[in-house]
Write a protein that holds these residues in place. Structure first.
Motif, PDB file in Angstrom:
ATOM      1  N   TRP A  94       0.838  -1.207   0.000  1.00 60.30           N
ATOM      2  CA  TRP A  94       0.000   0.000   0.000  1.00 60.30           C
ATOM      3  C   TRP A  94       0.867   1.249   0.000  1.00 60.30           C
ATOM      4  O   TRP A  94       0.597   2.227  -0.719  1.00 60.30           O
ATOM      5  N   GLU A  95       1.914   1.259   0.822  1.00 61.10           N
ATOM      6  CA  GLU A  95       2.804   2.413   0.892  1.00 61.10           C
ATOM      7  C   GLU A  95       3.510   2.651  -0.440  1.00 61.10           C
ATOM      8  O   GLU A  95       3.684   3.797  -0.868  1.00 61.10           O
ATOM      9  N   LEU A  96       3.925   1.573  -1.100  1.00 60.21           N
ATOM     10  CA  LEU A  96       4.572   1.713  -2.406  1.00 60.21           C
ATOM     11  C   LEU A  96       3.608   2.271  -3.447  1.00 60.21           C
ATOM     12  O   LEU A  96       4.000   3.069  -4.305  1.00 60.21           O
ATOM     13  N   ASP A  97       2.349   1.863  -3.378  1.00 59.04           N
ATOM     14  CA  ASP A  97       1.356   2.333  -4.339  1.00 59.04           C
ATOM     15  C   ASP A  97       0.955   3.780  -4.085  1.00 59.04           C
ATOM     16  O   ASP A  97       0.655   4.526  -5.034  1.00 59.04           O
ATOM     17  N   ASN A  98       0.938   4.188  -2.819  1.00 58.51           N
ATOM     18  CA  ASN A  98       0.409   5.504  -2.468  1.00 58.51           C
ATOM     19  C   ASN A  98       1.472   6.531  -2.069  1.00 58.51           C
ATOM     20  O   ASN A  98       1.204   7.732  -2.117  1.00 58.51           O
ATOM     21  N   GLU A  99       2.654   6.070  -1.691  1.00 62.18           N
ATOM     22  CA  GLU A  99       3.726   6.989  -1.270  1.00 62.18           C
ATOM     23  C   GLU A  99       5.054   6.558  -1.877  1.00 62.18           C
ATOM     24  O   GLU A  99       6.026   6.292  -1.161  1.00 62.18           O
ATOM     25  N   PRO A 100       5.140   6.438  -3.189  1.00 62.64           N
ATOM     26  CA  PRO A 100       6.351   5.906  -3.825  1.00 62.64           C
ATOM     27  C   PRO A 100       7.599   6.760  -3.581  1.00 62.64           C
ATOM     28  O   PRO A 100       8.695   6.228  -3.419  1.00 62.64           O
ATOM     29  N   VAL A 101       7.447   8.090  -3.561  1.00 61.99           N
ATOM     30  CA  VAL A 101       8.604   8.970  -3.360  1.00 61.99           C
ATOM     31  C   VAL A 101       9.167   8.799  -1.955  1.00 61.99           C
ATOM     32  O   VAL A 101      10.382   8.681  -1.769  1.00 61.99           O
ATOM     33  N   ALA A 102       8.291   8.787  -0.964  1.00 64.34           N
ATOM     34  CA  ALA A 102       8.735   8.624   0.418  1.00 64.34           C
ATOM     35  C   ALA A 102       9.370   7.250   0.628  1.00 64.34           C
ATOM     36  O   ALA A 102      10.370   7.123   1.346  1.00 64.34           O
TER      37      ALA A 102
END
Length: 239
Positions: A94-102
């Protein structure tokens, strides 16, 4: 060796090796439990009767109960581990899909903390993420290989088999010899088997074999002595 190889390419091999060693250690521990628990049962019963029937019945019952218990325990334990890993992996995806830059910056921070310069860490993070971002982040951040999760059925089967193999040694040792030799033969067989499992466990853990081997032998000997004494006392009282 390329930066990608150093950071990402060899990690699955290390994880797979660690996984194989963990299964081997679990097998050694399962065999040890089978040896000690079954030896305790059959020696205790043999102290009360010279008949092979009761000894065989008690040994088989202990073997079956122990194997099922080991299998169930491993299945529940590994299933819980797998469920936890799956939840962590779902969060990471989920984090990769929604916060890729971070997430990319976080991966670079991890590589930098391992000794890379910031520029090299950012380049490495970008390269491994381009190849398989989910695997790279899962392994670096969580220490989990998403393509090689623990298998509860494999764990259950492995534990049951190793326990059964270990349990068959004292069972055979006490049933095959003549009555007067049963206890001595069983004692020697168990001591030798425990020494071998202790040494094997130490070898897999890359440690000195003496302490674990001595602990195994002393523990198994005490277990047999205690159950033999209880068998004599109970047998005398009931008789």
């Amino acid at each position: 060796m390329t930066t990608d190889d150093a950071v990402h390419g060899h990690e699955p091999h290390a994880n797979n090796l660690a996984g194989r060693l963990n299964w081997l250690r679990a097998g050694v521990l399962g065999a040890n439990d089978g040896i000690v628990s079954t030896a305790g049962i059959v020696v205790g019963v043999a102290a009360t009767t010279a008949a092979r029937g009761p000894v065989f019945t008690a040994g088989i019952a202990g073997l079956a109960a122990g194997a099922v218990s080991m299998a169930l325990g491993e299945y529940v334990s590994v299933s819980t581990q797998r469920d936890t890993e799956a939840a962590l992996l779902a969060k990471e995806r989920w984090e990769l899909d929604n916060e890729p830059v971070a997430e990319l910056a976080e991966l670079a921070d991890i590589y930098e903390s391992k000794g890379m310069s910031r520029a090299t860490a950012e380049q490495a993070a970008a390269e491994v993420s381009a190849k398989d971002a989910f695997a790279a982040h899962s392994e670096s951040e969580l220490g989990i290989d998403p393509h090689d999760l623990a298998n509860p059925w494999q764990a259950a089967f492995s534990s049951a088999v190793s326990f059964t193999v270990g349990a068959l040694l004292p069972l055979a040792a006490i049933l095959l010899p003549p009555e007067s030799w049963r206890i001595p033969v069983t004692f020697v067989t168990v001591v030798v088997a425990l020494a071998l499992t202790g040494a094997m466990g130490a070898y897999l853990g890359q440690s000195s074999p003496w302490r674990p081997t001595i602990r195994m032998v002393i523990g198994g000997s005490l277990a047999m002595a205690v159950t033999y004494g209880i068998g004599l006392l109970v047998g005398t009282a009931v008789g």
